[in-house]
Design an enzyme around this catalytic site. Structure first.
Site, PDB file in Angstrom:
ATOM      1  N   LYS A  71      44.349  38.841  48.377  1.00 47.69           N
ATOM      2  CA  LYS A  71      44.459  38.805  46.909  1.00 47.69           C
ATOM      3  C   LYS A  71      45.770  39.443  46.467  1.00 47.69           C
ATOM      4  CE  LYS A  71      41.808  40.300  42.804  1.00 47.69           C
ATOM      5  NZ  LYS A  71      40.634  41.082  42.350  1.00 47.69           N
ATOM      6  N   SER A  95      37.406  38.604  39.314  1.00 50.14           N
ATOM      7  CA  SER A  95      38.817  38.299  39.263  1.00 50.14           C
ATOM      8  C   SER A  95      39.392  37.764  40.578  1.00 50.14           C
ATOM      9  CB  SER A  95      39.600  39.554  38.872  1.00 50.14           C
ATOM     10  OG  SER A  95      39.451  40.560  39.849  1.00 50.14           O
ATOM     11  N   SER A 125      34.152  41.721  40.974  1.00 47.26           N
ATOM     12  CA  SER A 125      35.204  40.735  41.268  1.00 47.26           C
ATOM     13  C   SER A 125      35.228  40.187  42.679  1.00 47.26           C
ATOM     14  CB  SER A 125      36.575  41.337  40.973  1.00 47.26           C
ATOM     15  OG  SER A 125      36.826  41.212  39.609  1.00 47.26           O
TER      16      SER A 125
HETATM   17  N1  GLN Z   1      34.841  40.992  35.397  1.00 47.40           N
HETATM   18  C1  GLN Z   1      34.942  42.417  35.397  1.00 47.40           C
HETATM   19  C2  GLN Z   1      36.077  42.837  34.509  1.00 47.40           C
HETATM   20  O1  GLN Z   1      36.628  42.006  33.894  1.00 47.40           O
HETATM   21  C3  GLN Z   1      35.132  42.915  36.789  1.00 47.40           C
HETATM   22  C4  GLN Z   1      36.519  42.769  37.278  1.00 47.40           C
HETATM   23  C5  GLN Z   1      36.698  43.350  38.615  1.00 47.40           C
HETATM   24  O2  GLN Z   1      35.740  43.653  39.335  1.00 47.40           O
HETATM   25  N2  GLN Z   1      37.937  43.575  38.995  1.00 47.40           N
HETATM   26  O3  GLN Z   1      36.413  43.982  34.419  1.00 47.40           O
END
Ligand code: GLN
Length: 480
Positions: free
Chosen positions: A79, A154, A178
């Site tokens: 990532k 994400s 994420s």
């Molecule tokens: N969707 C969650 C957020 O927007 C989690 C994102 C993540 O785990 N990096 O914060």
């Protein structure tokens, strides 16, 4: 070579039998990934020099009769919030569009030391903020199972490359879901280890008390292998844990008979029916395997989303202060003075979601509101963690859905942040408690959309979590 269905075992077999060399595999995997990528936009950029260099080292070890390492020759993706020396690392942000880090993240060093071959960097929501990958400055990712739908976020790119077969496994990061949510949406395995189990050194910080690095894979065994390699104390990250790392593979023995599995009733109330049905069928498989399934309660669940979005925005507002146009970043042109340079750089550089979070985070930390929001949220976080600690007095593992719904359409929720935030309603609690949690594929809806089942265990009991998920997978998942 059928790249799209390759696993770590198959790579080992092929290299062992000299059917292909690591360099041949890397070359073919790179070609395949580059040809397939326009369908999903899952890779942001490739790192062919680095991949071939790593593959050559694996071939040299093999030629000398040495063990090429637990991931010897395995094509992996990383990532883009995880730093790679000499290879652009953008975190999905325009602000870091040209950033080439001078060092590697610890997880990257460990992957390569184990023989892993990094093909490239995967797309993600800007600074890992999002649930759909639509907040990337470099365009959204399409779900390989349904190109008009999101891959989750994400770490959408990492989920998509593993599902698409353009990498055998990948690294992602998880702050509130994420890894697990995109794994669920894409139909692959995604593992969020205990907070501190894997070093965060070289991970671009979003919310430091919640950030985790973890693997994506096509099966539980491969996920366990990656975790094995990246887990363990790292002196470069003072929050990484000293806890010894057990041999995860030896724990995948299918022995889950008599295991106490808890189903928190709060997680089964507002489910889309198809997701709920699949999870129920998955639970039926666990029963057939001999698990003792009981209902439990995690009463503070309702407060998790609010608590998470106060804490993560507070930490984000502080972490993102470093992107000021002086360091790392592209600087806005022709500023009138220093303040104007900050303003313009940040104003032009950050996307809407980052700006929203910086404002919210600054507000909850402000002198007048700190006690009412930030401090209160920290107290609620402690209660959520206590709920889990109590539940683990009664059960060995907790099983829930990963997300209330399967992958949604591109554009469907992007204008409604609150609706988007609900994607993570079942994953945020585990993140706040810092316990290990993962998503394991649990069938598909009638339209062919993957659904994931979440398994959570006590702090540092990744072994127990992997054992249950592996037994479930071997039993055939929902078909079991
Ligand atoms: N969707 C969650 C957020 O927007 C989690 C994102 C993540 O785990 N990096 O914060």
């Amino acid at each position: 070579m059928d790249l799209a269905s390759l696993s770590v075992d198959r790579v080992k077999e092929g290299l062992g039998a000299r059917r292909f060399s690591a360099v041949e595999l890397a070359t073919e995997a790179l070609q395949f990934a580059e040809t397939e990528n326009p369908k999903t936009n899952a890779y942001l950029h490739f790192s062919p020099e680095r991949a071939l260099e790593a593959a050559r080292r694996v071939d040299q070890r093999l030629a000398r009769g040495e063990d090429p390492g637990p991931l010897g020759g395995v094509p992996v993706a990383v990532k883009d919030v995880i730093l790679t020396k000499g290879v652009r690392s953008t975190a999905g942000s325009k602000l870091l569009a040209h950033y080439v880090p001078p060092y590697d993240a610890t997880a990257v060093i460990r992957l390569e030391r184990a023989g892993g071959v990094i093909l490239g960097k995967t797309n993600c929501d800007e600074f890992a903020m999002g649930s759909s990958n639509e907040n990337s400055a470099f365009g959204p990712v399409r779900n390989p199972a349904a190109p008009d739908r999101v891959p989750g976020g994400s770490s959408g790119g990492s989920g998509a490359v593993v599902a698409q077969g353009t990498a055998v496994a990948a690294l992602g990061s998880d702050t509130g879901g994420s890894i697990r949510q995109p794994a669920s949406f894409c139909g692959v395995v995604g593992i969020t280890p205990t907070y501190g189990r894997v070093s965060r050194y070289g991970l671009v910080a979003f919310a430091s008390s919640l950030d985790h690095v973890g693997p994506f894979a096509r099966n539980v065994k491969d996920g366990a292998r990656l975790l094995q390699v990246i887990a363990g104390r790292d002196e470069m990250d003072s929050t990484s844990a000293f806890a010894p790392v057990p041999d995860y593979l030896s724990q995948l023995d299918g022995k889950v008979n008599g295991l106490r599995v808890g189903l928190p009733r709060e997680y089964f109330q507002a489910l889309a029916s198809e997701t709920g049905d699949l999870i129920q069928r998955g639970i039926e498989t666990l029963r057939k395997l001999g698990c003792r399934v009981t209902e439990i309660s995690l009463p503070t669940t309702d407060y998790a989303v609010a608590c998470y979005y106060i804490i993560c925005t507070a930490e984000a507002s502080s972490n993102l202060a470093r992107y000021d146009g002086v360091r790392y970043t592209t600087r806005a042109s022709d500023p009138e003075n220093l303040i104007d340079m900050y303003r313009k750089t940040r104003g032009e550089g950050f996307g809407a979601e980052c700006k929203r979070r910086i404002m919210l985070g600054t507000y909850v930390l402000s002198a007048g509101y700190y006690d009412a929001y930030y401090l209160k949220a920290q107290k609620v976080r402690a209660l959520i963690a206590r709920d889990f600690a109590r539940a683990f007095d009664e059960v060995d593992a907790i099983v829930t859905p990963v997300s209330p719904f399967p992958a949604f359409k591109l554009g469907e929720k992007i204008d409604d942040p609150l609706e988007m935030y609900l994607s993570d309603i079942y994953t945020i609690t585990g993140s706040l408690a810092g316990i290990p949690c993962m998503s394991v594929p649990c069938g598909r809806t009638a339209a062919g959309l993957p659904v994931g089942m979440q398994v959570l265990t006590r702090h540092f009991d990744e072994a127990g979590m992997l054992r249950l998920a592996d037994a479930f997978e071997r039993a055939g998942g929902v078909e079991g």
